[in-house]
Scaffold this active site. Structure first.
Site, PDB file in Angstrom:
ATOM      1  N   ARG A   1      -6.066  -2.106   9.868  1.00 11.28           N
ATOM      2  CA  ARG A   1      -6.687  -3.441   9.778  1.00 11.28           C
ATOM      3  C   ARG A   1      -6.327  -4.276  10.998  1.00 11.28           C
ATOM      4  O   ARG A   1      -7.156  -4.960  11.562  1.00 11.28           O
ATOM      5  CB  ARG A   1      -6.195  -4.116   8.494  1.00 11.28           C
ATOM      6  CG  ARG A   1      -7.083  -5.193   7.991  1.00 11.28           C
ATOM      7  CD  ARG A   1      -6.728  -5.649   6.607  1.00 11.28           C
ATOM      8  NE  ARG A   1      -5.390  -5.260   6.168  1.00 11.28           N
ATOM      9  CZ  ARG A   1      -5.037  -5.064   4.918  1.00 11.28           C
ATOM     10  NH1 ARG A   1      -5.923  -5.182   3.963  1.00 11.28           N
ATOM     11  NH2 ARG A   1      -3.798  -4.747   4.588  1.00 11.28           N
TER      12      ARG A   1
ATOM     13  N   ALA B   1      15.807  10.429  -1.873  1.00  9.94           N
ATOM     14  CA  ALA B   1      16.977  10.275  -1.008  1.00  9.94           C
ATOM     15  C   ALA B   1      17.857   9.113  -1.473  1.00  9.94           C
ATOM     16  O   ALA B   1      19.080   9.215  -1.486  1.00  9.94           O
ATOM     17  CB  ALA B   1      16.529  10.050   0.433  1.00  9.94           C
TER      18      ALA B   1
ATOM     19  N   ARG C   1     -24.052  10.020  13.848  1.00 10.25           N
ATOM     20  CA  ARG C   1     -23.638   9.863  12.454  1.00 10.25           C
ATOM     21  C   ARG C   1     -22.333   9.065  12.409  1.00 10.25           C
ATOM     22  O   ARG C   1     -21.577   9.048  13.389  1.00 10.25           O
ATOM     23  CB  ARG C   1     -23.388  11.213  11.774  1.00 10.25           C
ATOM     24  CG  ARG C   1     -24.628  12.051  11.539  1.00 10.25           C
ATOM     25  CD  ARG C   1     -25.510  11.435  10.443  1.00 10.25           C
ATOM     26  NE  ARG C   1     -26.628  12.305  10.131  1.00 10.25           N
ATOM     27  CZ  ARG C   1     -27.789  12.328  10.783  1.00 10.25           C
ATOM     28  NH1 ARG C   1     -27.979  11.525  11.835  1.00 10.25           N
ATOM     29  NH2 ARG C   1     -28.759  13.131  10.399  1.00 10.25           N
TER      30      ARG C   1
ATOM     31  N   ASP D   1       0.123   2.578   9.240  1.00  3.89           N
ATOM     32  CA  ASP D   1      -0.295   1.874  10.462  1.00  3.89           C
ATOM     33  C   ASP D   1       0.767   1.914  11.568  1.00  3.89           C
ATOM     34  O   ASP D   1       0.453   1.653  12.728  1.00  3.89           O
ATOM     35  CB  ASP D   1      -0.620   0.407  10.157  1.00  3.89           C
ATOM     36  CG  ASP D   1      -1.816   0.269   9.244  1.00  3.89           C
ATOM     37  OD1 ASP D   1      -2.575   1.244   9.108  1.00  3.89           O
ATOM     38  OD2 ASP D   1      -1.988  -0.807   8.645  1.00  3.89           O
TER      39      ASP D   1
ATOM     40  N   ASP E   1       3.116  -0.139  12.435  1.00  6.58           N
ATOM     41  CA  ASP E   1       3.156  -1.365  13.239  1.00  6.58           C
ATOM     42  C   ASP E   1       4.320  -2.272  12.853  1.00  6.58           C
ATOM     43  O   ASP E   1       4.259  -3.482  13.049  1.00  6.58           O
ATOM     44  CB  ASP E   1       1.815  -2.116  13.120  1.00  6.58           C
ATOM     45  CG  ASP E   1       1.488  -2.482  11.687  1.00  6.58           C
ATOM     46  OD1 ASP E   1       2.181  -1.991  10.762  1.00  6.58           O
ATOM     47  OD2 ASP E   1       0.547  -3.255  11.468  1.00  6.58           O
TER      48      ASP E   1
ATOM     49  N   ASP F   1       5.693  -4.846   6.367  1.00  3.88           N
ATOM     50  CA  ASP F   1       6.188  -6.171   6.755  1.00  3.88           C
ATOM     51  C   ASP F   1       5.794  -7.259   5.760  1.00  3.88           C
ATOM     52  O   ASP F   1       6.516  -8.240   5.592  1.00  3.88           O
ATOM     53  CB  ASP F   1       5.821  -6.528   8.202  1.00  3.88           C
ATOM     54  CG  ASP F   1       4.354  -6.349   8.492  1.00  3.88           C
ATOM     55  OD1 ASP F   1       3.601  -5.995   7.565  1.00  3.88           O
ATOM     56  OD2 ASP F   1       3.951  -6.561   9.647  1.00  3.88           O
TER      57      ASP F   1
ATOM     58  N   ARG G   1       0.239  -4.860  -5.290  1.00  2.00           N
ATOM     59  CA  ARG G   1       0.391  -6.096  -4.511  1.00  2.00           C
ATOM     60  C   ARG G   1       0.494  -7.212  -5.559  1.00  2.00           C
ATOM     61  O   ARG G   1      -0.325  -7.273  -6.460  1.00  2.00           O
ATOM     62  CB  ARG G   1      -0.811  -6.301  -3.599  1.00  2.00           C
ATOM     63  CG  ARG G   1      -1.043  -5.108  -2.629  1.00  2.00           C
ATOM     64  CD  ARG G   1      -2.024  -5.469  -1.546  1.00  2.00           C
ATOM     65  NE  ARG G   1      -2.628  -4.309  -0.906  1.00  2.00           N
ATOM     66  CZ  ARG G   1      -2.120  -3.672   0.156  1.00  2.00           C
ATOM     67  NH1 ARG G   1      -0.996  -4.078   0.684  1.00  2.00           N
ATOM     68  NH2 ARG G   1      -2.752  -2.646   0.691  1.00  2.00           N
TER      69      ARG G   1
ATOM     70  N   THR H   1       4.456   2.525   6.357  1.00  3.76           N
ATOM     71  CA  THR H   1       3.041   2.167   6.491  1.00  3.76           C
ATOM     72  C   THR H   1       2.379   3.203   7.386  1.00  3.76           C
ATOM     73  O   THR H   1       2.956   3.578   8.423  1.00  3.76           O
ATOM     74  CB  THR H   1       2.802   0.770   7.097  1.00  3.76           C
ATOM     75  OG1 THR H   1       1.405   0.681   7.465  1.00  3.76           O
ATOM     76  CG2 THR H   1       3.611   0.498   8.344  1.00  3.76           C
TER      77      THR H   1
ATOM     78  N   ARG I   1     -24.376  16.328  17.996  1.00  2.00           N
ATOM     79  CA  ARG I   1     -24.346  14.923  17.555  1.00  2.00           C
ATOM     80  C   ARG I   1     -23.135  14.166  18.087  1.00  2.00           C
ATOM     81  O   ARG I   1     -22.103  14.767  18.383  1.00  2.00           O
ATOM     82  CB  ARG I   1     -24.263  14.871  16.016  1.00  2.00           C
ATOM     83  CG  ARG I   1     -25.583  15.114  15.349  1.00  2.00           C
ATOM     84  CD  ARG I   1     -25.403  15.170  13.850  1.00  2.00           C
ATOM     85  NE  ARG I   1     -26.706  15.246  13.205  1.00  2.00           N
ATOM     86  CZ  ARG I   1     -26.909  15.659  11.963  1.00  2.00           C
ATOM     87  NH1 ARG I   1     -25.878  16.043  11.214  1.00  2.00           N
ATOM     88  NH2 ARG I   1     -28.108  15.685  11.458  1.00  2.00           N
TER      89      ARG I   1
ATOM     90  N   GLY J   1       0.831  -1.208   0.000  1.00  2.00           N
ATOM     91  CA  GLY J   1       0.000   0.000   0.000  1.00  2.00           C
ATOM     92  C   GLY J   1       0.862   1.253   0.000  1.00  2.00           C
ATOM     93  O   GLY J   1       1.917   1.280   0.609  1.00  2.00           O
TER      94      GLY J   1
ATOM     95  N   ARG K   1      19.611  10.263  -4.854  1.00  2.63           N
ATOM     96  CA  ARG K   1      20.660  11.283  -4.661  1.00  2.63           C
ATOM     97  C   ARG K   1      21.844  10.706  -3.875  1.00  2.63           C
ATOM     98  O   ARG K   1      22.997  10.995  -4.177  1.00  2.63           O
ATOM     99  CB  ARG K   1      20.070  12.478  -3.909  1.00  2.63           C
ATOM    100  CG  ARG K   1      18.987  13.216  -4.696  1.00  2.63           C
ATOM    101  CD  ARG K   1      19.575  14.407  -5.432  1.00  2.63           C
ATOM    102  NE  ARG K   1      18.686  14.881  -6.477  1.00  2.63           N
ATOM    103  CZ  ARG K   1      17.900  15.957  -6.392  1.00  2.63           C
ATOM    104  NH1 ARG K   1      17.905  16.672  -5.289  1.00  2.63           N
ATOM    105  NH2 ARG K   1      17.138  16.322  -7.418  1.00  2.63           N
TER     106      ARG K   1
ATOM    107  N   GLU L   1     -13.723  11.221  22.659  1.00  3.29           N
ATOM    108  CA  GLU L   1     -14.293  10.736  23.929  1.00  3.29           C
ATOM    109  C   GLU L   1     -13.999   9.242  24.131  1.00  3.29           C
ATOM    110  O   GLU L   1     -13.820   8.795  25.258  1.00  3.29           O
ATOM    111  CB  GLU L   1     -15.808  10.972  23.949  1.00  3.29           C
ATOM    112  CG  GLU L   1     -16.228  12.326  24.492  1.00  3.29           C
ATOM    113  CD  GLU L   1     -15.792  13.511  23.628  1.00  3.29           C
ATOM    114  OE1 GLU L   1     -15.601  13.313  22.410  1.00  3.29           O
ATOM    115  OE2 GLU L   1     -15.654  14.627  24.160  1.00  3.29           O
TER     116      GLU L   1
HETATM  117  O1  F6P Z   1      -1.625  -1.406   5.640  1.00  2.00           O
HETATM  118  C1  F6P Z   1      -2.026  -0.099   5.477  1.00  2.00           C
HETATM  119  C2  F6P Z   1      -3.497   0.006   5.234  1.00  2.00           C
HETATM  120  O2  F6P Z   1      -3.741   1.360   5.085  1.00  2.00           O
HETATM  121  C3  F6P Z   1      -4.409  -0.592   6.314  1.00  2.00           C
HETATM  122  O3  F6P Z   1      -4.592   0.195   7.451  1.00  2.00           O
HETATM  123  C4  F6P Z   1      -5.667  -0.783   5.515  1.00  2.00           C
HETATM  124  O4  F6P Z   1      -6.505  -1.718   6.091  1.00  2.00           O
HETATM  125  C5  F6P Z   1      -5.153  -1.246   4.211  1.00  2.00           C
HETATM  126  O5  F6P Z   1      -3.895  -0.634   4.049  1.00  2.00           O
HETATM  127  C6  F6P Z   1      -6.031  -0.970   3.030  1.00  2.00           C
HETATM  128  O6  F6P Z   1      -5.447  -1.516   1.886  1.00  2.00           O
HETATM  129  P1  F6P Z   1      -6.060  -1.405   0.410  1.00  2.00           P
HETATM  130  O7  F6P Z   1      -5.509  -0.154  -0.191  1.00  2.00           O
HETATM  131  O8  F6P Z   1      -5.562  -2.608  -0.273  1.00  2.00           O
HETATM  132  O9  F6P Z   1      -7.530  -1.318   0.549  1.00  2.00           O
END
Ligand code: F6P
Length: 329
Positions: A178, A28, A253, A134, A136, A109, A78, A132, A169, A17, A31, A194
């Site tokens: 994910r 970077a 909402r 995320d 992680d 990863d 991918r 990423t 609201r 992604g 260069r 909250e």
């Molecule tokens: O791994 C990064 C991420 O942004 C996740 O948080 C998310 O679930 C996923 O990619 C979405 O991937 P795609 O672009 O394949 O829908």
């Protein structure tokens, strides 16, 4: 002892992604490689382009005026084919035909797992740069793209808060993640949410309801619940429905932020991070280190072997959940 042949040409690619800051990283690498007297080739569409022989020259001017741009000039994909022995063999053949002596990949990863499999079958020095939204990946405090995504989310929630407050609201805002709640927790603290629901902890609807009731008693006129998409209780729509059945003092909402979190101009933090890691990745290759990921730990460059990156799980900052809870009064 026979010395390893000097490196003349390296390849760079982006896989998995996308995220903001990839172009700063590509720049970077290019260069820095030129600085070391190396030629650089770009591989389009990650592993897929490696298999399809989509190699392009990357002279210095090819990376001018891209540091501020989101997305990736090298595209990304991918690849199902790279999961096969035949696909990886074809990829290696193309790397050889194109005279590639070393590879730098900007990937997550999943991409590192892919290259590990490749390296069991073929010989090539590889260094990875973690990216990423995320955040992680084990072996780095920050992955490229995370800081920009956080800022995008916080800006979006600030806007949602305006309309939520005008209409009295509650908004359930779904953010990406994910398997990871990093974006949810940090953006939750940064936007004064909250409640926050993440995959790393069990989400109890009753607990969310209690927090919202408390806010109502304290005369709050709007409230925000952030839900990471991979939360165990389901996405924002599911949680909003469950809450509504128990607490209906507010109109509610749902807003799903989606892929806007992966785009946009990178923050200065991400540009600097990507630039540092690009230089560190080329340094590592030139100095003969391989099969490692370069990251930043305690603001210093850290190199972690691929096998450790994929075997270990990054520690989740549970203390930040406590900060968010205390401040959500
Ligand atoms: O791994 C990064 C991420 O942004 C996740 O948080 C998310 O679930 C996923 O990619 C979405 O991937 P795609 O672009 O394949 O829908």
């Amino acid at each position: 002892m026979i010395a390893a042949p000097a490196m003349k040409k390296i390849a760079v690619m982006t896989t998995g992604g996308d995220c903001p800051g990839l172009n700063a990283g590509i720049r970077a690498v290019v260069r820095s490689a030129i600085h070391h007297g190396l030629e650089v080739t770009g591989i389009l569409r990650g592993y897929e382009g490696m298999i399809q022989n989509q190699f392009i020259p990357l002279p210095s001017h090819a990376v001018s005026n891209i540091i501020q741009r989101g997305g990736t000039i090298l595209k990304t994909a991918r690849s199902e084919q790279f999961k096969t022995v035949e696909g990886r063999a074809k990829a290696y053949e193309n790397l050889r035909t194109n005279g590639v002596d070393g590879l730098i990949l900007l990937g997550g990863d999943g991409s590192i797992r892919g290259i590990q499999q490749f390296l069991q079958e073929h010989d090539l020095p590889v260094v990875a740069i973690p990216k990423t939204i995320d955040n992680d990946i084990y072996g780095t405090d920050y992955a490229v793209g995370y800081d920009t995504a956080l800022n995008t989310v916080v800006q979006a929630i600030d806007k949602i808060r305006d309309t939520a407050d005008s209409h009295d609201r509650i908004f359930f805002v779904e953010v990406m993640g994910r398997d990871a709640g990093m974006i949810a927790v940090l953006s939750g603290i940064g936007s004064g949410a909250e409640a926050i629901a993440i995959p790393e902890t069990r989400t109890r609807i009753e607990q969310i309801v209690q927090v919202l009731q408390r806010g109502w008693h304290r005369k709050k006129t709007s409230m925000i619940v952030i839900v990471a998409e991979g939360d165990d209780a389901g996405g924002a729509y599911k949680i909003a429905d469950a809450v509504r059945q128990r607490f209906d003092s507010f109109d509610t909402r749902v807003s799903v932020l989606g892929h806007m979190q992966r785009g946009g101009s990178p923050t200065c933090f991400d540009r600097v991070l990507s630039s540092r890691l690009g230089v560190a990745a080329v340094d590592a290759l030139v100095q003969g280190r391989r099969d490692i990921m370069v990251g930043v730990i305690d603001n210093k460059i850290a190199e972690t072997p691929f096998e450790t990156v994929v075997a270990r799980r990054k520690e989740f900052p549970y203390d930040l959940m406590r900060v968010a809870e205390i401040l959500s009064l």
